[in-house]
Design an enzyme around this catalytic site. Structure first.
Site, PDB file in Angstrom:
ATOM      1  N   LYS A 253      -9.868   0.607   6.456  1.00  0.00           N
ATOM      2  CA  LYS A 253      -8.829   0.945   5.910  1.00  0.00           C
ATOM      3  C   LYS A 253      -7.913  -0.335   6.748  1.00  0.00           C
ATOM      4  O   LYS A 253      -8.204  -0.727   7.513  1.00  0.00           O
ATOM      5  CB  LYS A 253      -8.353   2.407   6.446  1.00  0.00           C
ATOM      6  N   THR A 279      -2.807  -0.772  10.934  1.00  0.00           N
ATOM      7  CA  THR A 279      -3.903  -0.893  11.749  1.00  0.00           C
ATOM      8  C   THR A 279      -5.332  -1.326  10.803  1.00  0.00           C
ATOM      9  O   THR A 279      -5.182  -0.797   9.701  1.00  0.00           O
ATOM     10  CB  THR A 279      -4.190   0.319  12.343  1.00  0.00           C
ATOM     11  N   GLU A 372      -0.567  -5.267   1.742  1.00  0.00           N
ATOM     12  CA  GLU A 372       0.899  -4.720   1.295  1.00  0.00           C
ATOM     13  C   GLU A 372       1.646  -5.788   0.456  1.00  0.00           C
ATOM     14  O   GLU A 372       1.909  -6.757   0.532  1.00  0.00           O
ATOM     15  CB  GLU A 372       1.572  -4.260   2.380  1.00  0.00           C
ATOM     16  N   ASN A 505       7.333  -1.904   4.292  1.00  0.00           N
ATOM     17  CA  ASN A 505       7.722  -1.784   5.582  1.00  0.00           C
ATOM     18  C   ASN A 505       9.015  -1.416   6.002  1.00  0.00           C
ATOM     19  O   ASN A 505       9.090  -1.118   7.176  1.00  0.00           O
ATOM     20  CB  ASN A 505       7.111  -3.213   6.454  1.00  0.00           C
ATOM     21  N   SER A 510       9.360   6.800   6.779  1.00  0.00           N
ATOM     22  CA  SER A 510       9.875   7.927   6.233  1.00  0.00           C
ATOM     23  C   SER A 510       8.880   8.515   5.235  1.00  0.00           C
ATOM     24  O   SER A 510       7.784   8.066   5.028  1.00  0.00           O
ATOM     25  CB  SER A 510      11.071   7.247   5.112  1.00  0.00           C
TER      26      SER A 510
END
Length: 510
Positions: A253, A279, A372, A505, A510
């Site tokens: 992951k 991570t 991302e 990011n 949240s």
């Protein structure tokens, strides 16, 4: 007059590139659909023998979220709005104690699960039979990093809970030797694990009735690893060692906070912080029979050419970990038998390292694919370097360059940024780089467009901007940096930097 014409020409080029870039971005948005393209099913025949898994939704991230709960929303209403939540807690069990190896982050602020797992392997290496492990507990949502004494106590409690509740499973060896547990955690840093939640769920996970080894169970386990990932990263394969079939399965992951620089188990004083770079975690299991020491050597070599050669954003996590388990059940005549184990002198050792390295590279590239907000996948090779260390160090510097990553995102062949970044690396790396020999090329991995050299022997090459612009519209791009000063090479994989990365990011907790 001339300067005015040049200015107008420059504006026109930017306008054309802007329209092209917008069109390509719209086209990319339609094509990217990463889950559909990269989340592949696995075959039951490729699942290693002697491993079972279970997973569940514990609500870990919700339990630690700083965002206050809506007083007008009841628990039943919240559950109804998400009737099939992603698992966030998983258990991987070998039916017999498995040879174990691991690589861990060099970050000074190592997470509690990293410290605990590192120590398990160190202690195991001192034993005659080497490091042996039977279970791995994985959680997402909370990294249990920078959590002080409480974090260590919680990690150790997780280990004890697994030992206590792991119910007898058909074929599960009950010997006390080698029944160690390793931990993998990912998520928010600086917040303790919600132990009441963990304590409630571990007995369920360890129940022999739900421990299974079918493709769907492995897929759900892979989903339990995920944080900002858009798809579960799961692969499996069958290959031959010494004429016999063995199987290997892997989960990893990561999508952000990716720039690993891992090392094998070591006491804290023996590991420097290295290059401080969500991570990256990985678990690989095989039913091949490999001696623990040889397994660690194999993993070190494989990781150095795979997971330690990827970068999304240049940040090294507190939790980066790769675990490799080998239980020897491929050649077992019964559930408790272990075949003769491969060691470094065995003829099957190098073929095993080769298969493992290729598998690690496949898994690690999935992380970059899922970076991302990433829209581009970039392979960068440094060739003809004086040493692998030099090639790796120069590329490690380049893939953290925001200017380079922005140029790739904007489909701008601004190759000067490549040289500026590489040339600014540590003097210990650049002292043997002769600027007058360096060449740089852009390559289309699909072969649709011809390679374009932009720098040859330290001299710029006049190129057709339209042609190189077309090449850079591709999702996959390759850059080759030829130092012409040695025989070593290294390949790194990275992605572009998009606006979506910032959005993800900015709202991570949240």
């Amino acid at each position: 007059m001339i300067s005015s014409l040049l200015s107008r020409s420059s504006i026109a080029r930017r306008a054309v590139r802007g329209f092209a870039s917008t069109a390509v971005q719209l086209d990319a948005s339609a094509k990217l659909n990463k889950p559909a393209r990269f989340a592949q099913p696995i075959s039951a025949s490729d699942i290693p023998k002697g491993f079972v898994v279970s997973s569940t939704y514990a609500g870990i991230k919700a339990a630690i979220s700083p965002k206050p709960a809506d007083p007008n929303t009841s628990a039943s209403t919240a559950a109804a709005s998400n009737p099939n939540p992603k698992p966030d807690l998983a258990l991987i069990v070998s039916t017999v104690p498995a040879a174990a190896a691991g690589t861990f982050t060099r970050n000074v602020f190592k997470a509690a699960p990293v410290v605990v797992s590192n120590q398990v392997l160190l202690d195991g290496a001192k034993k005659e039979q080497g490091a042996r492990v039977q279970t791995v507990l994985v959680n997402s949502g909370c990294a249990n990093a920078v959590t002080g004494t409480q974090g260590m106590q919680d990690a150790e409690s997780c280990v004890e809970l697994v030992k206590k509740h792991l119910a007898p499973h058909p074929g599960l060896a009950q010997s006390s030797e080698g029944r160690e547990t390793l931990l993998l955690s990912t998520g928010v840093i600086g917040v303790p694990l919600p132990m009441p939640t963990i304590k409630r769920c571990i007995p369920h996970l360890a129940n022999g009735m739900i421990l299974r080894s079918d493709p769907e169970s492995w897929r759900e386990t892979a989903r339990a690893f995920m944080t900002t990932d858009t798809f579960p990263k799961l692969r499996a394969k069958t290959f031959k060692l010494g004429g016999k079939e063995v199987r290997m399965i892997g989960i990893d992951k990561g999508a952000g906070m990716i720039h690993p620089a891992m090392t094998g188990p070591a006491v804290p004083s023996a590991v420097s912080s290295g290059q401080l770079h969500a991570t990256m975690l990985g678990l690989i299991a095989t039913d091949a029979a490999v001696q623990p020491k040889a397994l660690q050597v194999a993993l070190n070599r494989a990781v150095s050419r795979s997971f330690n050669c990827i970068s999304v954003d240049g940040d090294m996590s507190t939790n980066d970990t790769i675990i490799l388990l080998a239980n020897g059940q491929s050649a077992a005549s019964s559930s408790t038998a272990v075949a003769n184990e491969i060691d470094e002198s065995s003829p099957d050792f190098e073929p095993f390292v080769s298969e493992l390295t290729a598998f690690c590279q496949e898994l690690s590239k999935l992380i970059v694919r899922d970076g991302e907000g990433a829209e581009k996948f970039v392979e960068i090779t440094c060739t003809n370097a004086p040493s692998y260390t030099v090639a790796h160090g120069l590329l490690s510097r380049l893939v953290t360059s925001m200017l380079f990553k922005c140029a790739i995102h904007g489909q701008d062949a601004n190759w000067g940024r490549i040289l500026a970044s590489v040339g600014g690396a540590d003097p210990s790396l650049t002292k043997d780089v002769d600027a007058s020999k360096v060449s740089v090329s852009f390559v289309d991995p699909t072969g649709e467009f011809e390679s374009i050299t932009v720098l040859r022997d330290g001299n710029p090459v006049k190129v057709d901007e339209d042609e190189i612009g077309k090449l850079l519209t591709k999702e996959d791009i390759k850059v080759v940096i030829d130092l012409q000063n040695g025989k070593e090479d290294c390949t790194y994989w990275t992605c572009d930097l998009s606006r979506e990365y910032i959005e993800i990011n900015a709202d991570y907790r949240s």
